[in-house]
Motif scaffolding. Sequence first.
Motif, short mmCIF file in Angstrom:
data_model
loop_
_atom_site.label_atom_id
_atom_site.label_comp_id
_atom_site.label_asym_id
_atom_site.label_seq_id
_atom_site.Cartn_x
_atom_site.Cartn_y
_atom_site.Cartn_z
N ASN A 191 0.94 -1.42 -0.07
CA ASN A 191 0.04 -0.07 0.02
C ASN A 191 0.82 1.28 -0.13
OD1 ASN A 191 -2.61 -1.26 -0.03
ND2 ASN A 191 -2.29 -1.63 2.15
N ASN A 192 2.21 1.20 0.03
CA ASN A 192 3.08 2.35 0.00
C ASN A 192 3.32 2.52 -1.35
OD1 ASN A 192 4.75 0.04 -0.23
ND2 ASN A 192 6.59 1.21 0.68
N LYS A 193 3.92 3.84 -1.73
CA LYS A 193 4.49 3.95 -3.04
C LYS A 193 5.69 4.89 -3.04
CE LYS A 193 1.18 2.30 -5.86
NZ LYS A 193 1.54 1.21 -6.79
N ARG A 194 6.73 4.54 -3.72
CA ARG A 194 8.04 5.02 -3.66
C ARG A 194 8.49 5.72 -4.86
NH1 ARG A 194 9.84 5.27 1.37
NH2 ARG A 194 11.88 6.34 0.74
N SER A 229 5.17 0.12 -5.11
CA SER A 229 5.10 -0.37 -3.54
C SER A 229 6.58 -1.15 -3.40
CB SER A 229 4.15 -1.12 -3.27
OG SER A 229 4.11 -2.46 -3.88
N THR A 230 6.67 -1.58 -1.99
CA THR A 230 8.02 -2.55 -1.78
C THR A 230 7.54 -3.78 -2.50
OG1 THR A 230 8.38 -1.30 0.32
CG2 THR A 230 9.29 -3.39 0.06
N ALA A 231 6.69 -4.37 -2.40
CA ALA A 231 6.28 -5.49 -2.86
C ALA A 231 6.39 -5.40 -4.35
CB ALA A 231 4.63 -5.99 -2.53
N VAL A 234 10.21 -5.54 -5.14
CA VAL A 234 10.55 -6.95 -5.25
C VAL A 234 10.19 -7.91 -6.12
CG1 VAL A 234 10.92 -8.93 -3.72
CG2 VAL A 234 11.00 -6.74 -2.79
N GLN A 235 8.94 -7.63 -6.87
CA GLN A 235 8.49 -8.62 -7.72
C GLN A 235 9.15 -8.33 -9.15
OE1 GLN A 235 4.23 -7.69 -8.66
NE2 GLN A 235 4.08 -9.54 -9.71
N LEU A 236 9.44 -7.04 -9.38
CA LEU A 236 10.01 -6.60 -10.48
C LEU A 236 11.56 -6.91 -10.46
CD1 LEU A 236 9.71 -5.23 -13.21
CD2 LEU A 236 10.27 -2.86 -12.23
N MET A 237 12.30 -6.74 -9.23
CA MET A 237 13.73 -7.26 -9.34
C MET A 237 13.75 -8.82 -9.58
SD MET A 237 15.22 -5.52 -5.79
CE MET A 237 15.57 -3.84 -5.81
N ALA A 238 12.76 -9.51 -9.21
CA ALA A 238 12.74 -11.04 -9.63
C ALA A 238 12.35 -11.41 -11.03
CB ALA A 238 11.63 -11.69 -8.78
N LYS A 239 11.41 -10.45 -11.60
CA LYS A 239 11.27 -10.69 -12.95
C LYS A 239 12.38 -10.53 -14.01
CE LYS A 239 8.23 -8.83 -16.59
NZ LYS A 239 7.04 -7.84 -17.11
N LEU A 271 11.25 1.25 4.27
CA LEU A 271 10.66 0.19 3.90
C LEU A 271 9.18 0.06 3.63
CD1 LEU A 271 11.66 -2.61 3.01
CD2 LEU A 271 11.03 -3.63 5.22
N ILE A 272 8.24 0.87 4.73
CA ILE A 272 6.88 0.54 4.53
C ILE A 272 6.27 1.81 4.18
CG2 ILE A 272 7.13 -1.40 6.24
CD1 ILE A 272 5.92 0.52 8.56
N GLY A 273 6.92 2.80 4.45
CA GLY A 273 6.41 4.28 4.00
C GLY A 273 6.37 4.73 2.61
#
Length: 305
Positions: A191-194, A229-231, A234-239, A271-273
């Motif tokens: 739910n965060n955005k960076r 978002s942080t999630a 991480v998903q894009l780093m894996a891809k 990380l979460i903000g």
Amino acid sequence: MIAITGYSGFVGTELLKKINIEECVLLGRKPITGSYKHQFFDLSNPVQDLDLSEVKVFIHCAARVHIMDDNSANPIDEFRAVNTKGTLNLASQAAKAGVKRFIFISTIKVNGESTTGRKPFNEQECAPEDPYGISKAEAEQQLLALGQQTGMEIVIIRPPLVYGEGVKANFASLMRLVNKGFPLPFRSINNNKRSLVSVYNLVDLIKVCVEHPNAANQVFLVSDDHDLSTAEMVQLMAKVQGKSNLTLPIPTTLFSLAGKVLGKKQIVDRLIGSLQVDITHTKKTLNWVPPYSVENGFKLSAKIK
């Protein structure tokens, strides 16, 4: 002729790849291999005379950078000595030499530390919280005042986290963890955005600001124009690394609790903000769009060793 400081740093190294070396003079403590003109300069030493007689544009990338756990006795004075006083000294010499435009690579920390629960930052805001951000904000203010006094055009660019091939610190560490296939507890941080900016998009914007007439005396925020978002990160780093996205759904409340207990609240908040920037002004003023997508930037960053 273009003068460049910070040429051996992360941004400066990429910048040199995109600018004609015959048009550059490098200002710093150590010359580098290649056909570059070089003048010795130490940003922490204000008593130095430079020959800027042929320089038309000055790109100032060098700085005393932000450190998470700064143990300096008086960090604000040390940041000001380099980032504020050192910058003003350079700009004053540039103005006296007749330099037309001074481009200052600042930081989004001039705006503040977080946009959690609020709108994205814009270029008109200034609310720094740490010594690094304060020193950069003071440099910006003094540069704009100097520009008004002398007629030298001032361009200020405030990037958020800059990444790309060869990046270090937390971004590189996270990329490596994803590559190793470790299960990571980030699935619920969605739910965060960076805002991020690849060094390739940042350098492209710097190049535009060298000549664009509308850049004069402006402050620009910059990003890849695709917040994550942080999630999602991480998903894009894996891809881009051809790995499975092994993440666990650990509640964000547990991260917050761990940050308080372990004295790592600042790290957890990052990380979460959220920290988002609005680059509408940049795009409209300069008719600019980031040429590299965030996926392109992550692919190039995956070459991290």
